[in-house]
Design a protein around this motif. Structure first.
Motif, short mmCIF file in Angstrom:
data_model
loop_
_atom_site.label_atom_id
_atom_site.label_comp_id
_atom_site.label_asym_id
_atom_site.label_seq_id
_atom_site.Cartn_x
_atom_site.Cartn_y
_atom_site.Cartn_z
N GLU A 69 36.77 32.03 123.98
CA GLU A 69 36.83 31.23 123.52
C GLU A 69 37.83 30.27 122.84
O GLU A 69 38.57 31.54 121.81
N GLY A 143 36.75 25.72 125.50
CA GLY A 143 35.89 26.61 126.73
C GLY A 143 35.09 28.20 126.15
O GLY A 143 37.03 28.68 125.61
N LEU A 469 34.52 28.13 135.15
CA LEU A 469 36.24 28.33 134.71
C LEU A 469 37.01 29.01 135.89
O LEU A 469 37.87 27.95 136.35
#
Length: 481
Positions: A69, A143, A469
Motif C-alpha cells: 500500500e 493505492g 490494478l
C-alpha cells in the motif's frame, strides 16, 4: 546557528527539506522520517491454506500474495518474495567467569520471485517462477497493489517444521522492498511443513525387533530374572498402537511388575558439542508377576495423535523416540530394555490429493506419499454417446449362461436397469461444467476440458487471483539462473 554560518551542505539540506514540506532544526530535518514512512503505508506477505491443519508436505504448491500500500508515487528498485528453509541451533554454557555461546545453522533451500528487479541485480542463484504475461512497473502509484506468487515445496527429503528448547527448523516467506537511499523494508511469515517419510527406510521400519536380558539379584533380593521383549516393527504412525510382547521369568524372591515408558530425545549439535533434552510422553504398567513364576505379557501402548514426527534428516537437530520396558523391583535396581522407534505422520490430506496408502510398507494412510494417479477425478466421456468402455454388453465378467440354464438370470436383464444410456449422473452437458456465463462467450483456452489425473504426487500449480490494478499472471515456467 545563523544562516550566514551554515555550510553549503547544510544550506542544501535546508532547501531540500523546504521542497518536501519539512522543517530544518539544528542538525537534522524534522518530519523527514514521517514523510518516508508515509510513502509505504503497508507491506505484507500472506499465503493460502490448503487444508484444515494449514500444513504442507513434499511437492505441494503454495500460492500467496504480497500486498503493498503506497501513499504516493514511488520509484522502487526491487520488490521480491523469498521462500526459504533453515535450521538454527543456539545455547550457552558458563565456565567460571566465561560464557561460551554455541551456535550453528543449516540451510535447506532458498527460492525467490522478483516482481520488480533492478537491471544491475546479480542475484541469480535460485529457481524463479517466471511470469511472462505481465510486467510490473518500477514506478508504483498510490493505492493498494497485490502481487501474486507461487512456490513448490521440494520433492526431496527435507525435515519437518520443528521448535525445541535449543533450536528450530523454520520454513518462511519474506517480502523485501528496496528503494534508493532508503533502508530495505521487510515482512515475513512462517509456514508449517510436515515431511513425508523416506522411502528408503521402509524395510528397516518394518523389521521386527527382539531384545533380551538376564539379571542376578543381590543384597535384599535373591534369585534371578530373565526378560525377552518383541516388537512387530520399529516405525509407527501418530495415534497407532505399539504391541509389546514380553516373556518374563521371575526367578527372584519378590513380586515384580512390568512397566513401559515412551520418551522423546532431542539432540542439538554445534561446534562439536551436543545438547540433549529428554521428555517422558507415556508411562504405563502391567499386572504384577508373582515370585517363581514365568509369564508372557502383552501390552498395547497408543502413540499420541499430536506426537511430533521423528526428525532424522537434519545434521544439527535430531528428534528421536525410545520405548523403555523395565521391571519394577522393590529394594533393587530395575532391569530395562530400550528400543529405538520412529514416529511417522498420520493420515493427512494434501492439496488436491486424496489419502493414499503404501501397500509395500503397510504403515497406513499417507505414510510415504502418493505414487498412484488420483482415482477420484477421471475425465468425463465426451458427450457420452454410448455406454462407457469399462461396461461393455455383455460384460466380460458375465459370460453366457451354462447349458443347464438357458434363460439369463433375473438380476441381469438386457440392458441392465442400473446402466441407462446416458447415465443419470452424467447429463450432457455435465452439471459441474456449465456453459460460459454471459459476457464471456467463449471459454478460456486453459479450461477446455478437465485435467487428466497426474501420476505424480503433487498437483498442478493453482491459478492466480485477479487484482484491479494489475492483471493476474497465468503463465508459469521454472527457470534456473
Amino acid at each position: 546557528m545563523r544562516e550566514d554560518d551554515e555550510s553549503a551542505t547544510q544550506r542544501a539540506l535546508r532547501a531540500t527539506c523546504r521542497g518536501i514540506g519539512t522543517e530544518w532544526k539544528g542538525a537534522r530535518p524534522v518530519g523527514l522520517q514521517q514523510t518516508m514512512e508515509s510513502t509505504v503505508k503497508k507491506l505484507e506477505v500472506t499465503y493460502n491454506p490448503i487444508n484444515e491443519r494449514n500444513t504442507f508436505t513434499n511437492g505441494d504448491f503454495m500460492t500467496g500474495q504480497v500486498t503493498l500500500e503506497m501513499g504516493k508515487d514511488c520509484q522502487i528498485e526491487s520488490l521480491f518474495v523469498k521462500f526459504k528453509a533453515k535450521a538454527d541451533v543456539t545455547w550457552s554454557e558458563t565456565y567460571g567467569k566465561t560464557t561460551v555461546v554455541y551456535h550453528s545453522k543449516e540451510k535447506f533451500f532458498t527460492m525467490k520471485q522478483y516482481f520488480i528487479q533492478s537491471k544491475d541485480s546479480k542475484d541469480g542463484e535460485y529457481v524463479q517462477l517466471v511470469n511472462r504475461s505481465s510486467e510490473y512497473s518500477s514506478v508504483v502509484a498510490p493505492g493498494v497493489h497485490v502481487y501474486p506468487f507461487t512456490f513448490q515445496f521440494p520433492a526431496q527429503n527435507v525435515p519437518s517444521s520443528f521448535k525445541g528448547p535449543h533450536g528450530k527448523i523454520v520454513y518462511s516467506l519474506e517480502a523485501c522492498l528496496s528503494r534508493s537511499m532508503r533502508p530495505d523494508k521487510k515482512e515475513s511469515t512462517t509456514v508449517n511443513f510436515l515431511s513425508k517419510a523416506d522411502l528408503s527406510d521402509i524395510s528397516a521400519l518394518q523389521t521386527p525387533q527382539r531384545m533380551s536380558m538376564d539379571k542376578k539379584m543381590k543384597v535384599f533380593t535373591s534369585g534371578s530374572l530373565a526378560m525377552e521383549v518383541n516388537l512387530e516393527k520399529s516405525g509407527f504412525l501418530q495415534g497407532e498402537g505399539i504391541k509389546v510382547v514380553s516373556f518374563i521369568k521371575n526367578g527372584s524372591s519378590r513380586e515384580i511388575k512390568p512397566k513401559y515408558c515412551i520418551y522423546r530425545k532431542q539432540s542439538f549439535f554445534a561446534k562439536g558439542r551436543r545438547k540433549v533434552h529428554t521428555k517422558e510422553l507415556i508411562k504405563e504398567e502391567g499386572s504384577p508377576i508373582p515370585q517363581k513364576v514365568s509369564q508372557t505379557v502383552t501390552q498395547v501402548i497408543a502413540i499420541p495423535h499430536d506426537a511430533e514426527p521423528s526428525i532424522l534428516n537434519c545434521n544439527i537437530i535430531k528428534a528421536e523416540y525410545r520405548l523403555k520396558v523395565y521391571l519394577d523391583i522393590k529394594f533393587a535396581s530395575d532391569p530395562a530394555i530400550k528400543f529405538d522407534i520412529v514416529i511417522l505422520r498420520g493420515s493427512q490430506g494434501s492439496a488436491g490429493l486424496p489419502p493414499s496408502y503404501s501397500a509395500a510398507a503397510g504403515l497406513g494412510p499417507e505414510a510415504f506419499g502418493n505414487s498412484a494417479p488420483a482415482p477420484w477425478n477421471p475425465a468425463p466421456p465426451s458427450g457420452n454417446p454410448a455406454p462407457p468402455a469399462w461396461n461393455p454388453a455383455p460384460p466380460a465378467w458375465n459370460p453366457a449362461p451354462p447349458s443347464g440354464n438357458p434363460a439369463p438370470p433375473a438380476w441381469n436383464p438386457a440392458p441392465p436397469a442400473w446402466n441407462p444410456a446416458p447415465p443419470a449422473w452424467n447429463p450432457a452437458p455435465p452439471a459441474w461444467n456449465p456453459a460460459p456465463t454471459p459476457g464471456n462467450p467463449a471459454p478460456p483456452p486453459g479450461n477446455q476440458a478437465p485435467l487428466q489425473p497426474s501420476s505424480v504426487s503433487s498437483p498442478l500449480p493453482p491459478s492466480y487471483g485477479t487484482h484491479q490494478l494489475y492483471p493476474s499472471p497465468n503463465d508459469f515456467s521454472q527457470k534456473k539462473f
